[in-house]
Structures are given as structure tokens and as C-alpha cells.
Enzyme design. Sequence first.
Site, PDB file in Angstrom:
ATOM      1  N   GLU A  33       8.413  93.559  79.022  1.00 14.47           N
ATOM      2  CA  GLU A  33       8.519  92.428  78.093  1.00 14.47           C
ATOM      3  C   GLU A  33       9.510  92.725  76.970  1.00 14.47           C
ATOM      4  OE1 GLU A  33       6.125  91.756  74.763  1.00 14.47           O
ATOM      5  OE2 GLU A  33       4.512  93.067  75.430  1.00 14.47           O
ATOM      6  N   LYS A 167      -5.145  96.003  70.729  1.00 13.83           N
ATOM      7  CA  LYS A 167      -5.329  96.535  69.373  1.00 13.83           C
ATOM      8  C   LYS A 167      -6.599  96.015  68.735  1.00 13.83           C
ATOM      9  CE  LYS A 167      -0.794  97.646  67.575  1.00 13.83           C
ATOM     10  NZ  LYS A 167       0.224  97.026  68.413  1.00 13.83           N
TER      11      LYS A 167
HETATM   12  N1  PSU Z   1       0.059  93.509  70.895  1.00 13.63           N
HETATM   13  C1  PSU Z   1       0.682  94.672  70.639  1.00 13.63           C
HETATM   14  N2  PSU Z   1       2.034  94.701  70.637  1.00 13.63           N
HETATM   15  C2  PSU Z   1       2.792  93.592  70.911  1.00 13.63           C
HETATM   16  C3  PSU Z   1       2.106  92.365  71.205  1.00 13.63           C
HETATM   17  C4  PSU Z   1       0.757  92.365  71.189  1.00 13.63           C
HETATM   18  O1  PSU Z   1       0.028  95.676  70.404  1.00 13.63           O
HETATM   19  O2  PSU Z   1       4.037  93.666  70.893  1.00 13.63           O
HETATM   20  C5  PSU Z   1       2.900  91.148  71.562  1.00 13.63           C
HETATM   21  C6  PSU Z   1       2.938  90.949  73.080  1.00 13.63           C
HETATM   22  O3  PSU Z   1       4.194  90.401  73.433  1.00 13.63           O
HETATM   23  C7  PSU Z   1       1.842  89.920  73.303  1.00 13.63           C
HETATM   24  C8  PSU Z   1       1.990  89.064  72.073  1.00 13.63           C
HETATM   25  O4  PSU Z   1       1.991  89.180  74.488  1.00 13.63           O
HETATM   26  O5  PSU Z   1       2.258  89.986  71.024  1.00 13.63           O
HETATM   27  C9  PSU Z   1       0.744  88.253  71.783  1.00 13.63           C
HETATM   28  O6  PSU Z   1       1.016  87.329  70.773  1.00 13.63           O
HETATM   29  P1  PSU Z   1      -0.046  86.176  70.451  1.00 13.63           P
HETATM   30  O7  PSU Z   1      -1.228  86.898  69.883  1.00 13.63           O
HETATM   31  O8  PSU Z   1       0.640  85.295  69.447  1.00 13.63           O
HETATM   32  O9  PSU Z   1      -0.325  85.500  71.749  1.00 13.63           O
END
Ligand code: PSU
Length: 312
Positions: A33, A167
Site C-alpha cells: 500500500e 494499533k
Molecule cells: N494503521 C497503521 N498505519 C497506517 C494505517 C493504519 O498503523 O498507515 C493506514 C492504512 O492505509 C489503513 C488506513 O488502511 O490507515 C486506515 O484509515 P481509516 O482508519 O481512515 O480507514
Amino acid sequence: MMKSMHIQSSSFLNIHLEVTQALAQGQPVVALESTIIAHGMPYPQNVATAVEVEAVIRAHGAVPATIAVLEGKICVGLSREQIEVLGSTPDVMKLSRRDLPYAVSTGKPGATTVAATMIAAKLAGIAVFVTGGIGGVHRGASTSFDISADLQELAQTSVAVVCAGAKSILDLPLTLEYLETLGVPVVSVGQEEFPAFFTRSSGLKADFQLDTAQEQAKFIHTKWALGLKGGVVVSNPVPEEMEIPATQIDHIVAQALAEAAQQGITGKATTPYLLKRINELTGGASLKTNIALVKNNARVGAQLAVALAALK
Ligand code: PSU
Ligand code: MN
């Protein structure tokens, strides 16, 4: 057999030649990603990490395909220059499922989240995807309704996602409940517990422990052979020597969450804000751990892709 259905570039899709050739020959490919590059880590460590992660995947016998939207195309497999652009341009969009058509139709540059990367990987015919952490159910979701679109994507898109768990900015028990409801299996590697990104332990059990790439590949192959669409979470704990103890990270996460609430941060800005604040508040320690765990996931993902390719 050539899976020609998947592996053609189209007016929306631009698959790197090396990736096209690998897929045509049934060789292992691993998707990566780009939100982690554009919004998950600071420059220039983000670019260096992206390049190193690709090297780890090659070293373990697979072809890397980092995914992003550039110049109106979903690019599967990026050049070094394209990774540099993504990592150093300040206003790169963060693209989840709902945002993909906007970036493609306007030509604006965008980094793909877990959800959007899964979509692109599936379009290209790639079965394994490596990241750091998946999105999940946010703390306070009962009032904010903030549940990452990553979870819905895991329910419907058949790609295996290798991560270090999620996390503790998230509500991990609710994230696992939600995945259960959606029918998404959560596999753990080398331990029974679902890992919590910076720490190996979350106090929560994964559904199934599968330690070897062969076991993981057999499980995933069987799921799809049964006609059960959707992803599998392969959660791989951070290496022990790089772990940040929960006692250290917990109060920092709490502070970052409190600041986000104070500043009225909501929606898609929430996760990038929290990641940035945690990096700042740990004085770079969390970044080192983040880099180490992504590389560790790259090894596991490449081995899994090799094992899956051998089953086909
Ligand atoms: N969690 C992490 N590192 C990240 C992300 C999440 O520890 O870089 C990123 C990933 O790309 C994940 C996105 O798909 O954040 C999720 O965002 P949201 O909570 O807005 O869906
Ligand atoms: Mn959200």
C-alpha cells in the site's frame, strides 16, 4: 494457465511490466500500500522504507507491486521516482474505496489505504498484500460510527492481508468482533494472540494460529476454493527486540487520542493524525518499530506468496 482476465492494463489500470510478466507466469507477487508512505511515516524515512520493503520481498522470491493512483491511473508496481513523488508531495490524497473514482477521474495523485490497495490488487490478480497495520473499529465508535472501510473490504475482496495486527488507537476487541461478524478469519503467526502493532501482545486471541507459509497458503487456498469470498488477516507480531512495551505506548496513544478529540479531528483525517502524533511523542522510537515490523511482514508475505503460487 494465463489469467489473462486479470492481468491486462486498461484505461484505468496501469500494471508494471515486471508485475504483468510475473503474474502471467504464475510467479509470486506481493502488493504494497501507499498510504503508509504518504500519510503513515515522515519523509524521507517513508521513501527509504518503501524501497527497502520492496527489496525484502525480492530477497524472499517474490515481485513487489506498490500501489497508488497517479495521473488518472491505478498503478500496480511503481518506479523509484513514483515512490519519491508519493512520499514527498504534501497534498497526496488518502484513498479508500469511496475515493478511488475521484482520484482516477480527476487525475489527482492519491495513496491507497488497505481497502483501496485490496481492490487494486484484486483487479490485477494479486492474492497477497503486505502492510503495517489494518484499520479497524475506532475507540468511541458507538457514538462516532468511525469504523474503517478496511473491514468491509476484507469481507468482500479476496486478498490475504499480512499485517502486525492493529494499533491500540483502535478498539481491538470490537475490531475482532466486527471481523467475526463479517466472516473474516484472523490468523496469527508464531503465537496465539492477535498482535497490537507496536506490541506483540493484545490480550486477545486470534482465531487460528498458523506458523508456516505452507499452512497459511493451504488455509487461504481452501477458503477461496470453498467459494468463500473475502480476505484473510494474517497477523504477524513485531520482532521481540523491536517491540515497544504497552506501558510505554499506552499513555502516548491516550494523549494522541485526547488531542485529536480536542482539535475536533474526525473522519479520514483521524488515523493519519494519530500516527503522526505518536511518531512525534515517541521521539522517533515508534517509527523505528514501524519500519522493523513492515519489513518483517514483507518477509512473511513474500513466503506466503511463494507458497500460494506453488499450490496453483
Ligand atoms: N494503521 C497503521 N498505519 C497506517 C494505517 C493504519 O498503523 O498507515 C493506514 C492504512 O492505509 C489503513 C488506513 O488502511 O490507515 C486506515 O484509515 P481509516 O482508519 O481512515 O480507514
Ligand atoms: Mn474512519
